[in-house]
Write an enzyme that holds these catalytic residues in place. Structure first.
Site, short mmCIF file in Angstrom:
data_model
loop_
_atom_site.label_atom_id
_atom_site.label_comp_id
_atom_site.label_asym_id
_atom_site.label_seq_id
_atom_site.Cartn_x
_atom_site.Cartn_y
_atom_site.Cartn_z
N ARG A 13 0.82 -1.22 0.00
CA ARG A 13 0.00 0.00 0.00
C ARG A 13 0.85 1.25 0.00
O ARG A 13 0.46 2.28 -0.55
CB ARG A 13 -0.91 -0.03 1.23
CG ARG A 13 -1.94 1.10 1.30
CD ARG A 13 -2.71 1.01 2.61
NE ARG A 13 -3.81 1.94 2.67
CZ ARG A 13 -5.08 1.66 2.40
NH1 ARG A 13 -5.39 0.43 2.03
NH2 ARG A 13 -6.03 2.56 2.50
N HIS A 31 23.47 -19.45 5.10
CA HIS A 31 24.39 -18.35 4.85
C HIS A 31 24.05 -17.77 3.48
O HIS A 31 24.15 -18.46 2.46
CB HIS A 31 25.83 -18.83 4.89
CG HIS A 31 26.83 -17.71 4.98
ND1 HIS A 31 27.11 -16.85 3.93
CD2 HIS A 31 27.62 -17.30 6.01
CE1 HIS A 31 28.02 -15.97 4.31
NE2 HIS A 31 28.34 -16.21 5.57
N ASP A 32 23.69 -16.49 3.46
CA ASP A 32 23.17 -15.92 2.22
C ASP A 32 24.22 -15.76 1.13
O ASP A 32 23.96 -16.05 -0.05
CB ASP A 32 22.46 -14.58 2.49
CG ASP A 32 23.29 -13.60 3.30
OD1 ASP A 32 24.45 -13.92 3.63
OD2 ASP A 32 22.78 -12.51 3.61
N THR A 38 -0.98 32.05 16.06
CA THR A 38 0.02 31.56 17.00
C THR A 38 -0.72 30.93 18.18
O THR A 38 -1.72 31.48 18.64
CB THR A 38 0.95 32.69 17.50
OG1 THR A 38 0.17 33.71 18.14
CG2 THR A 38 1.71 33.31 16.34
N HIS A 39 -0.25 29.79 18.64
CA HIS A 39 -0.94 28.99 19.67
C HIS A 39 -2.34 28.59 19.21
O HIS A 39 -3.22 28.31 20.04
CB HIS A 39 -1.03 29.76 20.99
CG HIS A 39 0.28 30.24 21.51
ND1 HIS A 39 1.14 29.45 22.25
CD2 HIS A 39 0.91 31.44 21.36
CE1 HIS A 39 2.22 30.14 22.55
NE2 HIS A 39 2.11 31.35 22.03
N SER A 43 -18.35 5.78 6.19
CA SER A 43 -19.29 4.70 5.89
C SER A 43 -20.67 5.00 6.45
O SER A 43 -21.67 4.40 6.01
CB SER A 43 -18.76 3.38 6.47
OG SER A 43 -18.69 3.48 7.89
N LYS A 79 -19.33 13.67 5.01
CA LYS A 79 -17.95 13.86 5.47
C LYS A 79 -16.96 13.99 4.32
O LYS A 79 -16.98 13.25 3.35
CB LYS A 79 -17.52 12.70 6.36
CG LYS A 79 -18.26 12.59 7.68
CD LYS A 79 -17.98 13.79 8.58
CE LYS A 79 -16.57 13.79 9.12
NZ LYS A 79 -16.29 12.66 10.02
N GLU A 92 -3.52 12.94 6.90
CA GLU A 92 -3.43 12.11 8.11
C GLU A 92 -2.50 10.92 7.85
O GLU A 92 -1.72 10.51 8.72
CB GLU A 92 -4.81 11.64 8.52
CG GLU A 92 -5.67 12.74 9.12
CD GLU A 92 -7.10 12.31 9.37
OE1 GLU A 92 -7.79 13.01 10.12
OE2 GLU A 92 -7.52 11.28 8.81
#
Length: 445
Positions: free
Chosen positions: A14, A84-85, A156-157, A279, A284, A291
């Site tokens: 993803r 052992h690779d 600010t704040h 859903s 919305k 996010e």
């Protein structure tokens, strides 16, 4: 499971860009290993340490029949027995390319190949990321130019402060991305090193000139001194650059998320045709893209911590770093590329509401002009700063409580010495924005 290929990464599909998915595949890893082996073999053949004909034959065969997923399956099958690779890799090479492969890995130790090849992959991964970041920077520059004179309120704040322009947000992000690019380029340069020094870094079985000639051929540097591993502060520097860059994309993402809140609604992510936000609540429009970017940025900070813990190893080598790097290096680079491209799309197609910005700017009845009034009382009327501050604050707090406009309250205040014209000047929006062109000029805009 015997014969099963697990990609040289753990990040889920993803969050993989096509380039990173290909780059961190098992077949890509083995092609990088072979590139290191052949580069060392070429230098050794030049000095008569291995047959030139063997090098030429192996090179021709590898070009005609590149290592692929079938080869990766073969290595996995052999490694299930050898545990052992590199041993599995060299045996699979012999199976695929014939007897000439016996001259592969002459005088080298496993980590010479693994670490140097990993540097090749990291170099390419950072190249992809740098290109992605440059594209994000360009979108910020474009939006900064488009909204150079779009008024909005600075906060600010989280509280309204003073007027600014929406473009200045993008200009700030662009400047931060410039610093991120400097760090990424520096980290990329730091990893462009070749290590072919043998079991504990003494060159007992391979001449230092082999390492130096490979480095010269690639335009890289020979590691000045190593033990059996390349020092992991180099990798920590990469992860640090990515983690710091992650704070940049998160800073931008969080700002977009705040601006999209229903109470603010000054800008929002693009919302595609047919897209749904919930859903259960059809109305919305959620900031899911930014996010997502915020969540990936958190991962980057976590990878840095592991990278720092990988730096101190026992004596000349242990492999406590190896298992961690199989996760954090592919994941960190892949997540960075993905988050960058996602954010670039958001900013490119950002939905902006200038009218709402102006409405929010005026929503508090002129409170954002309080400092200009303060200075007018001090500079033009000669009030002591304390007296001027008390006068403005008294009316500002009343404005907060009652919703009355600050200018109206000041005009009605018998202790206010400012005339109507002087009040108009103090509440002039353009006065606050008069140096915007000067700021942009610093960026050649």
């Amino acid at each position: 499971m015997v014969g099963r290929v697990v990609r040289w990464k753990t990040v889920i599909d993803r969050y993989l860009t096509p380039e990173m998915k290909a780059l961190w595949s098992e077949a890509s890893k083995y092609r990088a290993w072979l590139r290191v082996e052949l580069a060392a073999m070429q230098a050794q053949a030049r000095h008569g340490e291995v047959p030139q004909a063997a090098f030429e034959t192996l090179t021709a065969k590898s070009e005609a029949d590149p290592l692929d997923e079938a080869f990766a399956l073969k290595v996995a099958e052999i490694e299930a027995v050898t545990r052992h690779d590199i041993v599995a890799f060299t045996r699979a090479l012999t199976d695929r390319y014939g007897d000439e492969a016996r001259f592969i890995h002459h005088g080298l130790t496993s980590t010479d190949v693994v670490d140097t090849a990993q540097n090749l992959v990291l170099d390419e991964a950072l190249g992809v990321i740098i290109t992605d970041v440059e594209a994000l920077r360009e979108v910020c520059r474009m939006q900064a130019a488009a909204h150079k004179h779009t008024p909005t309120v600075g906060r600010t704040h989280g509280i309204h402060a003073e007027p600014m322009t929406f473009g200045l947000k993008f200009l700030n992000w662009m400047a931060t991305l410039d610093r991120d690019l400097e760090r990424l380029h520096a980290a990329r340069k730091r990893i462009q090193v070749v290590m072919l020094s043998g079991s504990v870094g003494t060159f007992a079985h391979v001449s230092p000139r082999i390492e130096e000639e490979v480095a010269q051929a690639w335009g890289w540097q020979a590691a000045p001194v190593t033990n059996q591993t390349l020092a992991r502060d180099r990798h920590a520097e990469i992860l640090s650059a990515l983690a710091i860059y992650g704070t940049t994309v998160e800073k931008i993402a969080v700002e977009i998320r705040h601006l999209q809140r229903s109470e603010v609604r000054e800008a929002m992510e693009p919302f595609g045709k047919g897209q749904t936000g919930s859903s259960s609540m059809p109305h919305k429009k959620n900031p899911i893209l930014t996010e997502n970017v915020t969540g990936l940025a958190r991962l980057l900070r976590g990878y840095l911590l592991t990278g720092l813990e990988n730096v101190p190893l026992w004596h000349e080598r242990d492999i406590s770093h190896s298992s961690a790097e199989r996760v954090i290096l592919p994941d960190a680079t892949a997540a960075t590329s993905y988050a960058t491209r996602r954010l670039t799309g958001v900013l490119r197609d950002l939905v902006v509401f200038p009218e709402r910005m102006l409405r929010n700017l005026n929503d508090l009845g002129g409170l954002v002009f309080s400092q200009r009034v303060l200075h007018a009382l001090i500079d033009e009327k000669g009030l002591l700063r304390e007296d001027a501050y008390t006068l403005v604050q008294r009316n500002a707090l009343r404005s907060w409580e009652t919703g009355e406009g600050l200018r109206d309250l000041l005009k009605a205040d018998p202790e206010n010495p400012l005339s109507d014209a002087e009040l108009d000047a103090a509440f002039d929006l353009q006065w606050y924005l008069r140096h915007v062109n000067d700021i942009y000029a610093r960026f050649g805009m």
